[in-house]
Design a protein around this motif. Sequence first.
Motif, PDB file in Angstrom:
ATOM      1  N   TYR A 429     -20.149 -25.528  77.539  1.00 33.87           N
ATOM      2  CA  TYR A 429     -19.175 -25.842  76.497  1.00 33.87           C
ATOM      3  C   TYR A 429     -18.203 -26.948  76.910  1.00 33.87           C
ATOM      4  CZ  TYR A 429     -20.785 -21.603  74.114  1.00 33.87           C
ATOM      5  OH  TYR A 429     -21.540 -20.661  73.492  1.00 33.87           O
ATOM      6  N   ALA A 431     -18.735 -29.496  78.606  1.00 31.88           N
ATOM      7  CA  ALA A 431     -19.416 -30.795  78.652  1.00 31.88           C
ATOM      8  C   ALA A 431     -19.952 -31.238  77.299  1.00 31.88           C
ATOM      9  CB  ALA A 431     -20.572 -30.728  79.657  1.00 31.88           C
ATOM     10  N   ILE A 432     -19.740 -30.436  76.246  1.00 31.47           N
ATOM     11  CA  ILE A 432     -20.292 -30.741  74.931  1.00 31.47           C
ATOM     12  C   ILE A 432     -19.243 -31.448  74.082  1.00 31.47           C
ATOM     13  CG2 ILE A 432     -21.057 -29.712  72.757  1.00 31.47           C
ATOM     14  CD1 ILE A 432     -22.499 -27.610  74.318  1.00 31.47           C
ATOM     15  N   ASP A 433     -19.701 -32.453  73.362  1.00 30.15           N
ATOM     16  CA  ASP A 433     -18.828 -33.185  72.443  1.00 30.15           C
ATOM     17  C   ASP A 433     -19.601 -33.390  71.143  1.00 30.15           C
ATOM     18  OD1 ASP A 433     -16.866 -34.612  71.235  1.00 30.15           O
ATOM     19  OD2 ASP A 433     -17.206 -36.463  72.356  1.00 30.15           O
ATOM     20  N   GLY A 434     -19.239 -32.650  70.106  1.00 31.13           N
ATOM     21  CA  GLY A 434     -19.896 -32.812  68.818  1.00 31.13           C
ATOM     22  C   GLY A 434     -20.741 -31.610  68.436  1.00 31.13           C
ATOM     23  N   LEU A 438     -23.835 -29.318  70.341  1.00 30.58           N
ATOM     24  CA  LEU A 438     -23.602 -27.880  70.485  1.00 30.58           C
ATOM     25  C   LEU A 438     -24.793 -27.087  69.947  1.00 30.58           C
ATOM     26  CD1 LEU A 438     -21.773 -25.435  71.062  1.00 30.58           C
ATOM     27  CD2 LEU A 438     -20.789 -25.747  68.775  1.00 30.58           C
TER      28      LEU A 438
END
Length: 683
Positions: A429, A431-434, A438
């Motif tokens: 989570y 390291a997730i963007d968008g 996801l």
Amino acid sequence: MSLQQARLSMRDWLVTDGHVWLHLAKTLLAAFIAMSIAMRLELPQPRVAMTTTFVLMQPFSGMVLAKSVYRFAGTALGMIAALALGAVFVQQPELHALALTIWVAACTALAVRYRHFRWYGFVLAGYTAALIGIPAVTDPNSLLIATLTRGAEVMLGIVCSSVVSALVFPRHASATLTQSLDARRMRFAAFAADVLRGRLSRIARERRFADFVDEIVGFEATRGFATYESPAMRQGNGKLAQLNSAFMDACARLHALDQSMKRLRASDALAPFFEELAQNFESEALKEHLERYKATLPKRLRDAQRALPHTDHATQLDFTTSAELLYRFIADTIRYLSIPNHRAAPRYDARTSRFVVVATFMRTGIVIAATAWFWIVTAWPSGGYAVIGATLACALSSALARPSKFIAQMAAGAALAIVIGYAYLCRVYPAIDGLALLCAMLAPPLAAGAFLAMRPSSAGYGIGFCVFFCLLAAPDNRIVYDPGLLLNNGVAVLVAMLGAAIACAVIVPPRTRWLVGKTLAQLRAQAALACEGKLAGLGERFHSGTHDLMSQLRALLTRRSREHRHALLWMLVTLEVGQAMIDLRRDSRALHTACIPDALRIAWSTSLARVLRDIAVLFRTPDSRTLRRAIASVVASIVIAEDMLERTRDERSRRREVQRVLACLHFVRTALVDPDAPFDAHR
């Protein structure tokens, strides 16, 4: 590979493994749409909407729509219950937890009583109240907001599941229903031909009749949710119900005819008729052949009976009985093969023993009450999740024959969800963007869990993983990066589920001999219903109730065990005697007794009432004493019926009516004295 071979391979893949991958893709699509909309609307827990989609998604559109309807009703009822309990027991955590325990246990018990998709509505009413009400035990001020937001999240999951299932490559149960009807007709015809020729052993015949039980109950469940798919299916629902009812009648008639071939001495004289009928069942146009055969059968049977010795009274009576059973079997088979009329659909009578319902209530109440008591006494911070875990475990396993095994599988799936959820919370989570990334990262573990949930042998693992991964580790609008909280809540869920598994294995489990015996007693009592119930619609209630109870016993007992065969013998003898008693009551009502003396008419009425009473008592309390009394009553009625037959010798139509009554009585007598019958274990 040629183009045609490639097309055939693709078509074969689409109807086998392709359906599995399509179901997985639709499940993930519905889950991610629900999560996305919930985040867009800034609902506090999009994970609840995701969990709803994983619980709802089914291979067929009708199953999802039916499940959605009952989930909507159950969720609304659970919301109302949570508000009411929270308002009545505000700032009284002990009483609030006790009332909530009683509510959840009652809903779970009612779910066992009203099965299929009604089961899901009652289950939702129970654990929705728990999901909303448990946090409010320590924070009553948040009850109203929690109720509204939780309801919105659940309803969002319902809508997304229904829309995706109905619009994205929908699969309709109606097509499967039509295919199953055709396959069932062919299996029944082949089985009837084998029975008429005496090709099958007794064990093989009993197992095939038992398989028909599963087909009847499964067809009824499929018919129930197929009505949600289209207006045409709703209009044809009555015809399908009539077909299933007619199939139950034909199966019962075939078994009775099979028993007459074994017990009665006239089988040799009727052997040519059995062979001709078997040939008809092997023909293509079965219905037309049977109608022609039925039209000529009465005269041919009379001619064959005249060839028998008139002085051999027993053989004459055996022949009359077998001929009557043969004729009724053909008539009911033609009715099964015909297109039903537009009369009202027969009601399928699903029955559950009240002892099973009470045992479910006690078991669920003890598990949840013990968990809630420990939470309140120790002030355990994660105790609320423990109660929620125990509630989910008891609710989702309530309809299973081995709930402890299923809960243990759910616990294993939840443990894996905690481990993977910890990794996602700490590493993925952040390291997730968008949203797209996801969804891509959530797809592999959720697809694996959904795949396991599709298989009966691993359903517990898959459901446990998907549900608790979403509840414990799925992202919310505001993600809290607290691995300690995740682990504490996860441990609470695991401890509660393991405790529930142990409790379900110890506290009156469904496979307890005493509890199975109560269900078997209710199965036997179906014959008493045939003797005492109102004649209007009695045949449908009798057959559907008997098959439904036997289906429950088949789920509880080990296949091919001595207990399973004992229950199967009781089902078969209940069907043959119960159907004979219904025929006897109808034929007796149709008797014209104008030419019969008053004294004989009174004696017949008294004797018939005694037979109905003694048969009902025999099936309720089978032992040597009640068996002897029932046999004596039937024999006495046979003597009176033979006297009436002598008085109607010169009137053919009246004589035929009495012969039908006499055939029913004689068949019942042969069933009672059959050495293979289970009436008296010490005989």
